[in-house]
Design an enzyme around this catalytic site. Sequence first.
Site, mmCIF file in Angstrom:
data_model
loop_
_atom_site.group_PDB
_atom_site.id
_atom_site.type_symbol
_atom_site.label_atom_id
_atom_site.label_comp_id
_atom_site.label_asym_id
_atom_site.label_seq_id
_atom_site.Cartn_x
_atom_site.Cartn_y
_atom_site.Cartn_z
ATOM 1 N N SER A 13 0.849 -1.197 0.000
ATOM 2 C CA SER A 13 0.000 0.000 0.000
ATOM 3 C C SER A 13 0.887 1.250 0.000
ATOM 4 O O SER A 13 2.044 1.201 0.421
ATOM 5 C CB SER A 13 -0.903 0.014 1.232
ATOM 6 O OG SER A 13 -0.137 0.311 2.393
ATOM 7 N N LYS A 82 0.483 -1.494 15.492
ATOM 8 C CA LYS A 82 -0.950 -1.686 15.747
ATOM 9 C C LYS A 82 -1.543 -2.813 14.891
ATOM 10 O O LYS A 82 -2.614 -3.324 15.205
ATOM 11 C CB LYS A 82 -1.720 -0.381 15.535
ATOM 12 C CG LYS A 82 -1.796 0.090 14.115
ATOM 13 C CD LYS A 82 -2.645 1.345 13.987
ATOM 14 C CE LYS A 82 -2.670 1.866 12.571
ATOM 15 N NZ LYS A 82 -3.164 0.908 11.567
ATOM 16 N N ASP A 83 -0.848 -3.214 13.807
ATOM 17 C CA ASP A 83 -1.346 -4.293 12.953
ATOM 18 C C ASP A 83 -0.825 -5.665 13.356
ATOM 19 O O ASP A 83 -1.219 -6.673 12.771
ATOM 20 C CB ASP A 83 -0.954 -4.041 11.488
ATOM 21 C CG ASP A 83 -1.684 -2.857 10.879
ATOM 22 O OD1 ASP A 83 -2.806 -2.560 11.329
ATOM 23 O OD2 ASP A 83 -1.126 -2.226 9.959
ATOM 24 N N SER A 130 -13.229 0.699 12.391
ATOM 25 C CA SER A 130 -12.560 0.426 13.656
ATOM 26 C C SER A 130 -13.583 0.305 14.787
ATOM 27 O O SER A 130 -14.322 1.237 15.071
ATOM 28 C CB SER A 130 -11.576 1.568 13.966
ATOM 29 O OG SER A 130 -11.288 1.627 15.337
ATOM 30 N N ARG A 132 -12.846 0.185 17.816
ATOM 31 C CA ARG A 132 -12.361 1.096 18.860
ATOM 32 C C ARG A 132 -12.933 2.497 18.663
ATOM 33 O O ARG A 132 -13.430 3.122 19.602
ATOM 34 C CB ARG A 132 -10.819 1.147 18.792
ATOM 35 C CG ARG A 132 -10.166 2.199 19.677
ATOM 36 C CD ARG A 132 -8.678 2.319 19.365
ATOM 37 N NE ARG A 132 -8.421 2.742 17.998
ATOM 38 C CZ ARG A 132 -8.368 4.010 17.592
ATOM 39 N NH1 ARG A 132 -8.557 4.982 18.460
ATOM 40 N NH2 ARG A 132 -8.124 4.307 16.329
ATOM 41 N N ARG A 133 -12.898 2.995 17.415
ATOM 42 C CA ARG A 133 -13.436 4.339 17.152
ATOM 43 C C ARG A 133 -14.953 4.348 17.299
ATOM 44 O O ARG A 133 -15.521 5.271 17.887
ATOM 45 C CB ARG A 133 -13.040 4.789 15.741
ATOM 46 C CG ARG A 133 -11.560 5.108 15.596
ATOM 47 C CD ARG A 133 -11.212 5.430 14.146
ATOM 48 N NE ARG A 133 -9.794 5.768 13.993
ATOM 49 C CZ ARG A 133 -9.046 5.380 12.976
ATOM 50 N NH1 ARG A 133 -9.564 4.629 12.005
ATOM 51 N NH2 ARG A 133 -7.779 5.742 12.897
ATOM 52 N N ARG A 150 -13.446 0.271 4.759
ATOM 53 C CA ARG A 150 -12.099 -0.308 4.771
ATOM 54 C C ARG A 150 -11.327 0.247 3.585
ATOM 55 O O ARG A 150 -11.832 1.020 2.801
ATOM 56 C CB ARG A 150 -12.204 -1.843 4.655
ATOM 57 C CG ARG A 150 -12.767 -2.552 5.874
ATOM 58 C CD ARG A 150 -11.733 -3.054 6.873
ATOM 59 N NE ARG A 150 -10.462 -3.423 6.279
ATOM 60 C CZ ARG A 150 -10.218 -4.567 5.636
ATOM 61 N NH1 ARG A 150 -11.154 -5.485 5.533
ATOM 62 N NH2 ARG A 150 -9.030 -4.813 5.128
ATOM 63 N N GLY A 151 -10.092 -0.202 3.460
ATOM 64 C CA GLY A 151 -9.242 0.267 2.365
ATOM 65 C C GLY A 151 -8.167 1.188 2.893
ATOM 66 O O GLY A 151 -8.260 1.694 4.003
ATOM 67 N N ARG A 156 -9.957 5.524 1.153
ATOM 68 C CA ARG A 156 -11.032 6.052 2.006
ATOM 69 C C ARG A 156 -11.316 7.521 1.689
ATOM 70 O O ARG A 156 -12.468 7.948 1.721
ATOM 71 C CB ARG A 156 -10.659 5.896 3.491
ATOM 72 C CG ARG A 156 -10.621 4.443 3.925
ATOM 73 C CD ARG A 156 -10.491 4.309 5.417
ATOM 74 N NE ARG A 156 -9.772 3.090 5.763
ATOM 75 C CZ ARG A 156 -9.708 2.584 6.984
ATOM 76 N NH1 ARG A 156 -10.306 3.185 7.982
ATOM 77 N NH2 ARG A 156 -9.030 1.481 7.227
ATOM 78 N N CYS A 243 -9.584 -8.922 17.311
ATOM 79 C CA CYS A 243 -9.725 -7.720 16.475
ATOM 80 C C CYS A 243 -11.122 -7.099 16.559
ATOM 81 O O CYS A 243 -11.338 -5.998 16.066
ATOM 82 C CB CYS A 243 -9.350 -8.016 15.038
ATOM 83 S SG CYS A 243 -10.630 -8.819 14.101
#
Length: 310
Positions: A13, A82-83, A130, A132-133, A150-151, A156, A243
């Site tokens: 990416s 974080k991944d 997410s 979390r968000r 996603r993406g 995005r 996740c």
Amino acid sequence: MSVDLIRIVSRDSPMALAQVERVRAELAVLRPRTRTEVVPVKTTGDKWMGDLSAVEGKGAFTKEVDAALLAGEADLAVHCVKDIPADRPLPAGTAFAAFLRRDDIRDALIHPGGLPLDELPAGTRIGTSSVRRAAQLAASHPHLFCVPMRGNANRRLEKLAAGEADALLLAASGLERIGRPDVITEILSPEVMCPPIGAGVLALQCREGDSDLIDAVSGLGDPAAHRETTAERMFLHVLQGHCNSPIAGYAQVERNGDMSLRAKVFTPDGKTVLNAHEWAGPLDPATLGTSVAVALLRQGARELIDGIAH
């Protein structure tokens, strides 16, 4: 023995490749005689646009990179911490060689009309996949509406421009890395939007036995980032978060060397929020991470996490 060539493997990416360029630039300063080349791979997480839990969750972004490392097709992997899953160990035969100096850990709001988060009207669609968000927005701004998105960051931004959402939440450091800080409307404080474990840290991973390589790149490591990341990953490991678990937290090393870890666990609807914040004192980072996880387990974090489908 000197290392003449380092083959660096990464997701393909734009952001991942920008991260590799940072590593190459820092290596060029540290070891000007060492050549580097990039080995890009496409990961499951980049190809699959559905729910991540359907494709092994977070490991979807690291599996193919790990495979290239273990097969000897590359020498060094660059990952966003974080991944990297923390509920299981690193793939056997691999190890972290360094954690780079930490970038911004905060989330950024992108709203084409320039409105900050607190002024967004009811029903505004926020593009984010997410948990979390979404959980934190549900807790603090229940009148806003999250739409799955996603993406990579560029993709995005295109979806936002196409009207698939009214606003986006993205990592500030990611937008910085792809050269798009211009789109940021507001940077959210960690009190408003607690970051993911490992936010803003790039990890260098290699094969365990490559001591020459470890010696060659360890100078890129940042001691504060190493302490903070160690505490955060141990915290997540003890909690065994997956996740789909809305877990957030960050460690912070102060100028005098003191370190604290603040962490939260949410229900996806944001109605339950568990909080813990501890200072390390003489504790080593892993013990601090364990202690904060235990504090949340005492508040019922295990039942909360296990009650979420994944």
